[in-house]
Design a protein around this motif. Structure first.
Motif, mmCIF file in Angstrom:
data_model
loop_
_atom_site.group_PDB
_atom_site.id
_atom_site.type_symbol
_atom_site.label_atom_id
_atom_site.label_comp_id
_atom_site.label_asym_id
_atom_site.label_seq_id
_atom_site.Cartn_x
_atom_site.Cartn_y
_atom_site.Cartn_z
ATOM 1 N N GLN A 276 0.814 -1.211 0.000
ATOM 2 C CA GLN A 276 0.000 0.000 0.000
ATOM 3 C C GLN A 276 0.847 1.261 0.000
ATOM 4 O O GLN A 276 0.401 2.318 -0.455
ATOM 5 C CB GLN A 276 -0.916 0.013 1.232
ATOM 6 C CG GLN A 276 -1.887 -1.149 1.309
ATOM 7 C CD GLN A 276 -2.661 -1.149 2.616
ATOM 8 O OE1 GLN A 276 -3.617 -0.379 2.790
ATOM 9 N NE2 GLN A 276 -2.235 -1.987 3.561
ATOM 10 N N PHE A 277 2.088 1.151 0.495
ATOM 11 C CA PHE A 277 2.954 2.323 0.553
ATOM 12 C C PHE A 277 3.364 2.802 -0.839
ATOM 13 O O PHE A 277 3.783 3.940 -1.006
ATOM 14 C CB PHE A 277 4.227 2.016 1.362
ATOM 15 C CG PHE A 277 3.965 1.544 2.771
ATOM 16 C CD1 PHE A 277 2.840 1.949 3.465
ATOM 17 C CD2 PHE A 277 4.860 0.693 3.401
ATOM 18 C CE1 PHE A 277 2.598 1.523 4.762
ATOM 19 C CE2 PHE A 277 4.639 0.264 4.698
ATOM 20 C CZ PHE A 277 3.501 0.672 5.381
ATOM 21 N N ASP B 239 -5.294 7.809 1.851
ATOM 22 C CA ASP B 239 -4.986 7.796 3.272
ATOM 23 C C ASP B 239 -4.019 6.658 3.573
ATOM 24 O O ASP B 239 -4.418 5.507 3.720
ATOM 25 C CB ASP B 239 -6.272 7.628 4.091
ATOM 26 C CG ASP B 239 -5.986 7.589 5.592
ATOM 27 O OD1 ASP B 239 -4.927 8.105 5.992
ATOM 28 O OD2 ASP B 239 -6.815 7.046 6.338
ATOM 29 N N TYR B 240 -2.726 6.991 3.638
ATOM 30 C CA TYR B 240 -1.712 5.979 3.931
ATOM 31 C C TYR B 240 -1.530 5.785 5.430
ATOM 32 O O TYR B 240 -0.855 4.859 5.855
ATOM 33 C CB TYR B 240 -0.375 6.358 3.294
ATOM 34 C CG TYR B 240 0.110 7.738 3.651
ATOM 35 C CD1 TYR B 240 0.767 7.975 4.852
ATOM 36 C CD2 TYR B 240 -0.098 8.816 2.805
ATOM 37 C CE1 TYR B 240 1.207 9.234 5.197
ATOM 38 C CE2 TYR B 240 0.334 10.084 3.144
ATOM 39 C CZ TYR B 240 0.988 10.288 4.339
ATOM 40 O OH TYR B 240 1.407 11.541 4.681
ATOM 41 N N ILE C 279 0.054 2.531 7.575
ATOM 42 C CA ILE C 279 1.226 2.586 8.449
ATOM 43 C C ILE C 279 0.869 2.122 9.859
ATOM 44 O O ILE C 279 1.642 1.402 10.508
ATOM 45 C CB ILE C 279 1.817 4.009 8.472
ATOM 46 C CG1 ILE C 279 2.374 4.355 7.088
ATOM 47 C CG2 ILE C 279 2.927 4.130 9.524
ATOM 48 C CD1 ILE C 279 2.835 5.784 6.931
ATOM 49 N N ASN C 280 -0.304 2.505 10.332
ATOM 50 C CA ASN C 280 -0.750 2.026 11.647
ATOM 51 C C ASN C 280 -0.909 0.509 11.651
ATOM 52 O O ASN C 280 -0.530 -0.166 12.621
ATOM 53 C CB ASN C 280 -2.071 2.693 12.029
ATOM 54 C CG ASN C 280 -1.900 4.161 12.396
ATOM 55 O OD1 ASN C 280 -0.889 4.545 12.953
ATOM 56 N ND2 ASN C 280 -2.887 4.975 12.082
ATOM 57 N N ASP D 224 5.166 8.667 13.378
ATOM 58 C CA ASP D 224 5.369 9.899 12.612
ATOM 59 C C ASP D 224 5.048 9.550 11.154
ATOM 60 O O ASP D 224 5.911 9.164 10.367
ATOM 61 C CB ASP D 224 6.810 10.377 12.768
ATOM 62 C CG ASP D 224 7.020 11.807 12.289
ATOM 63 O OD1 ASP D 224 6.253 12.255 11.414
ATOM 64 O OD2 ASP D 224 7.948 12.473 12.789
ATOM 65 N N LEU D 225 3.769 9.678 10.804
ATOM 66 C CA LEU D 225 3.246 9.065 9.580
ATOM 67 C C LEU D 225 3.848 9.644 8.301
ATOM 68 O O LEU D 225 4.237 8.895 7.397
ATOM 69 C CB LEU D 225 1.719 9.201 9.558
ATOM 70 C CG LEU D 225 0.986 8.572 10.756
ATOM 71 C CD1 LEU D 225 -0.512 8.850 10.655
ATOM 72 C CD2 LEU D 225 1.242 7.081 10.829
ATOM 73 N N ILE D 226 3.918 10.969 8.209
ATOM 74 C CA ILE D 226 4.460 11.581 6.995
ATOM 75 C C ILE D 226 5.934 11.220 6.852
ATOM 76 O O ILE D 226 6.409 10.905 5.753
ATOM 77 C CB ILE D 226 4.268 13.106 7.016
ATOM 78 C CG1 ILE D 226 2.766 13.448 6.990
ATOM 79 C CG2 ILE D 226 4.975 13.764 5.836
ATOM 80 C CD1 ILE D 226 2.464 14.928 7.048
ATOM 81 N N ARG D 227 6.660 11.252 7.951
ATOM 82 C CA ARG D 227 8.063 10.858 7.944
ATOM 83 C C ARG D 227 8.225 9.452 7.395
ATOM 84 O O ARG D 227 9.045 9.185 6.512
ATOM 85 C CB ARG D 227 8.634 10.980 9.351
ATOM 86 C CG ARG D 227 9.944 10.235 9.604
ATOM 87 C CD ARG D 227 9.689 8.907 10.284
ATOM 88 N NE ARG D 227 10.897 8.221 10.687
ATOM 89 C CZ ARG D 227 10.950 6.901 10.926
ATOM 90 N NH1 ARG D 227 9.869 6.145 10.802
ATOM 91 N NH2 ARG D 227 12.080 6.337 11.299
#
Length: 331
Positions: free
Chosen positions: A13-14, A20-21, A25-26, A68-71
């Motif tokens: 998915q990345f 909504d990524y 990530i979660n 830190d999702l965007i990171r």
């Protein structure tokens, strides 16, 4: 459950254009926690490791970097761009990941994505608890059959074999304003041994003197905004070879040039605080801009709201020690 298939499903998915990524990530973090079966909330996993050139963060904090999702998303995208670029240039690749934490989370997605390619991974981690959790996770995922080297050493002292030089080095061992952690020392030690065409991720980190102020956006609502003024420190291959990076062979100490920044009256208009601003070029066009991540949150230095609108002279110098940081003095 087939853990390899589940890992591939989640991490694929990345690389898709999804709106909504964050949910992916979660899900990735929860999957890794369940696979490792480590109780990283245990007090023993909180402890940082103190070194002469900074700290190596505890296992729990390393795992929580995924939050830190965007990171996380941008680092994975930047690494993917670098791999695709290199894989078309060479028949085989060597990727060195320094400071893996308990999951090697920034590299793990690529082990299966590029399983058909000749890629060797060296996973380098100083924290023994994180290192054991890492090996356990890789084993449970059934990835030990891939070309993976595990090294439990200090990345600021690690010697790279001349016959096994990495094509890509990944190390995200930093906090905002390059405080506390070993990012700069790791970069220097590994890149001075690498080939000239070795890619280091992040490609460039810059620290700038900035200011913050407030303006009214709505009635009774103040919005804080930041303004970047002058760059004072940079971590990159170009900077490392410049006169701003000075290695003393006698003391074996890495030093950096002092900078003097003068903020003119017009630059200080409405400014309330002096801050240090961090920007990160992960690779090519993948960047973390100011306030997009905990890594790029401005660092408060001093309140200047009572300044009588006079120019300010700011002296700055990055120093490496048990608490690495950009030292700031406002004159």
């Amino acid at each position: 459950m087939n853990l390899k298939k589940e890992l591939l499903r989640i991490t694929s998915q990345f690389f898709e254009e999804i709106p909504d990524y964050s949910s992916a990530i979660n899900e990735y973090k929860q999957f890794l926690l369940s696979v490792s079966n480590e109780d990283i909330n245990n007090e023993v996993y909180l402890n940082n490791i103190q070194r002469k050139n900074g700290i190596a963060i505890g296992t729990l904090w390393a795992a929580n970097c995924l939050d830190d999702l965007i990171r996380t998303h941008k680092f994975i995208k930047g690494i993917d761009i670098a791999i695709q670029e290199k894989i078309h240039q060479k028949g085989s690749l060597h990727i060195l990941y320094a400071g893996t934490g308990p999951f090697a989370s920034l590299i793990l997605p690529f082990i299966l994505k590029y399983a058909d390619f000749n890629i060797t991974y060296t996973l380098l981690e100083i924290n023994p608890l994180s290192f054991e959790a890492l090996k356990n996770t890789i084993k449970k995922l059934g990835l030990e059959t891939h070309a993976i080297n595990f090294i439990n050493e200090d990345a600021t002292k690690y010697n790279i074999s001349k016959s096994f030089s990495p094509d890509i080095i990944v190390s995200e061992t930093m906090q905002r304003a390059l405080d506390s952690e070993q990012q700069v020392s790791i970069f220097y030690n590994l890149m001075k041994q690498a080939n000239s065409d070795t890619i280091f991720i992040p490609e460039k980190i810059t620290l700038s003197i900035g200011s913050s102020a407030y303006e009214i956006q709505k009635p009774d609502t103040l919005q804080k905004y930041h303004r970047k003024h002058h760059k004072v420190f940079e971590v990159s291959k170009e900077a490392m070879n410049s006169e701003n990076w000075l290695f003393d062979k006698t003391t074996t100490q890495l030093n950096f040039a002092k900078k003097q920044t003068i903020l003119k009256i017009e630059e200080l208009s409405r400014a309330k605080e002096i801050v240090v601003m961090t920007e990160i070029t992960i690779y090519k066009n993948e960047k973390l801009l100011i306030n997009e991540s905990g890594l790029t949150a401005p660092k408060y230095i001093e309140d200047i709201s009572n300044n009588k609108k006079e120019p300010l002279t700011i002296e700055s110098q990055y120093v490496i020690g048990s608490e690495p940081k950009l030292e700031i003095k406002i004159i």
